[in-house]
Design a protein around this motif. Structure first.
Motif, PDB file in Angstrom:
ATOM      1  N   MET A   1       0.819  -1.220   0.000  1.00  0.00           N
ATOM      2  CA  MET A   1       0.000   0.000   0.000  1.00  0.00           C
ATOM      3  C   MET A   1       0.843   1.255   0.000  1.00  0.00           C
TER       4      MET A   1
ATOM      5  N   ASP B   1      -7.425  -1.409 -11.356  1.00  0.00           N
ATOM      6  CA  ASP B   1      -6.468  -0.472 -10.754  1.00  0.00           C
ATOM      7  C   ASP B   1      -5.493   0.079 -11.792  1.00  0.00           C
TER       8      ASP B   1
ATOM      9  N   ARG C   1      -6.508  -0.508  -5.158  1.00  0.00           N
ATOM     10  CA  ARG C   1      -5.720   0.719  -4.989  1.00  0.00           C
ATOM     11  C   ARG C   1      -6.349   1.931  -5.670  1.00  0.00           C
TER      12      ARG C   1
ATOM     13  N   ASP D   1      -6.778   5.041  -3.685  1.00  0.00           N
ATOM     14  CA  ASP D   1      -5.543   5.688  -3.258  1.00  0.00           C
ATOM     15  C   ASP D   1      -4.893   6.454  -4.406  1.00  0.00           C
TER      16      ASP D   1
END
Length: 479
Positions: free
Chosen positions: A169, A256, A426, A429
């Motif tokens: 991450m 992603d 992800r 993010d």
């Protein structure tokens, strides 16, 4: 909002891991490359490396730490600071720990002036944008910390003590790790065991059982599901792992990576069709499209709906309503199995780190900042955090001997059941606007309100993803 979320979902409405989503653009912070001069300017000299001081911390140097003052508070960090001073007593009086809810506006002048703190809990409504921080080379690679021996077992590296996905991450397409997520959030379908018991039911492990239970509840005047329609980017907390369960984790990886036609995968269509069926059959609490996160959680906690997509912070955030029903018995469920052909087993769940910590590249005492993080990842500090704020940490295990509240205990069981079948999308993010405003509000919210069909929602989302991929102003990341 007083939550226990991982990427600070207690402020999810204001910002965009998952977990945590809205990041205030940090261009002001990064418009200048932090004051000029070399990286060694104003750096304290390193100390002597030893078994007790593996990061070579300067024992007499000051330490400057800034913590986000949210639902977790800052006491857990102050307690870790006390452990730091036990290890480095000569730094007494020189360690400063301050807390604020205004991370960006407080730290912008310091980043621009080349004198940022040594450690920052970059969270909250004014969280600095990580993609920009990384792209502008404003952060220290934390690999040195991750490769250092852990506090509890010098034969284990710090990285080997962390939960699955935490290190990844903090990476942005390379081997460097720029962020250390301290808290750990479990996402899924949250429910009351007590309320299911009233219907003589247990959590449905298949989608057919889910629909049958929702039908049974409807006859009793209870909705099957609710969600925050004003902020429908909560829906992915259960929808994304559902997609992975049906089609495999590879589907989420392609999404992603903004690969062409990733959203047209049959697993996406199957998952969207299943959720749309909840709407079509009237199993969603009436008025849900107009509810915010707190209103939907309140209705659910009061027993007006059985299920809600959420994260493990919901236990703290809904504590007052839950306490009014002693038989509530909060729990989290993994996505139900759609069919026997699902690629991943029942128990597959989304869990990921939150409460993101960074060491700025221009920090005067980067070694001290990383050492404080190393101390925070000891069993003693992790258990202190769990007791104080009712959230798991990124330390794998660490709950031995602790009496966990029902929701947290359920989350721990869910993690154990999932084993290696933990997914960590992800998108939220890396591409904040795409995930929150376009996919969430622009498509999923419209579909669950009945204003788009699944096919229309997928077509719309694919175009949003394509537009993001083709936008040269947006830095792209891969996994």
């Amino acid at each position: 909002m007083g939550s226990t979320s991982a990427f600070n979902r207690r402020d999810l409405v204001k910002r965009a891991a998952a977990l945590g989503i809205v990041a205030v653009p940090a261009m002001g912070v990064l418009s200048a490359c932090a004051g000029g001069g070399s990286d060694s300017d104003n750096k304290v000299e390193k100390g002597k490396k030893s078994a007790k001081n593996p990061l070579a911390v300067n024992e007499t140097a000051g330490l400057d730490v800034v913590i986000f003052d949210g639902g977790f508070g800052d006491k857990y960090a102050k307690d870790a600071q006390s452990e730091y001073l036990k290890a480095f007593p000569k730094a007494d009086g020189k360690v400063k720990l301050s807390s604020t809810q205004k991370i960006q506006s407080t730290l912008q002048p310091r980043f621009n002036g080349g004198n940022p703190p040594d450690l920052v809990d970059n969270s909250g409504a004014e969280q600095m944008d990580f993609g920009t921080l990384v792209a502008k080379d404003q952060l220290t690679d934390l690999s040195t910390l991750l490769d250092a021996p852990s506090v509890d077992d010098p034969n284990k590296k710090v990285r080997d003590t962390l939960r699955p996905g935490v290190v990844e991450m903090g990476q942005f397409g390379g081997k460097e790790t720029w962020i250390l997520y301290y808290a750990y959030t479990v996402y899924g379908v949250w429910y009351s065991k007590g309320n299911l018991k009233k219907l003589d039911a247990e959590y449905p492990e298949t989608w057919d059982e889910m629909l049958a239970l929702c039908a049974k509840a409807k006859k009793k005047g209870v909705a099957g599901w609710t969600y925050p329609g004003k902020y429908p980017y909560y829906l992915p907390f259960s929808l994304y792992p559902f997609i992975a369960k049906i089609g495999g984790a590879e589907v989420l990886r392609k999404i992603d990576n903004l690969e062409p036609n990733a959203w047209k995968d049959p697993a996406v269509k199957a998952a969207f069709d299943a959720y749309y069926e909840l709407y079509k059959k009237g199993y969603v609490l009436k008025g849900s499209p107009g509810l915010d996160h707190l209103q939907s959680q309140k209705a659910w906690a009061e027993g007006k709906a059985l299920f809600i997509p959420n994260g493990s912070w919901v236990e703290n955030e809904s504590a007052k309503q839950i306490a009014q029903n002693p038989q509530f018995d909060l729990a989290v469920g993994a996505p139900s199995s759609l069919s026997d052909s699902d690629k991943m087993p029942y128990g597959t769940i989304w869990a990921s780190g939150g409460e993101p910590y960074i060491v700025p590249r221009k920090a005067r005492n980067a070694e001290g900042g990383m050492e404080l993080l190393r101390i925070m990842l000891s069993k003693k500090s992790a258990q202190n955090f769990i007791r104080q704020v009712s959230s798991l940490t990124s330390l794998n295990g660490g709950t031995e001997g602790l009496k966990l509240p029902p929701g947290l205990a359920s989350a721990q069981v869910a993690l154990e059941k999932a084993g290696q079948n933990i997914v960590n999308p992800r998108l939220q993010d890396w591409y904040v606007a795409l995930q929150k405003e376009r996919i969430g509000v622009g498509a999923l919210g419209e579909m669950m309100a009945g204003r788009l069909t699944p096919d229309e929602a997928i077509k719309k989302i694919q175009k949003y993803a394509d537009d993001t991929r083709d936008d040269s102003s947006v830095k792209k990341y891969k996994r």
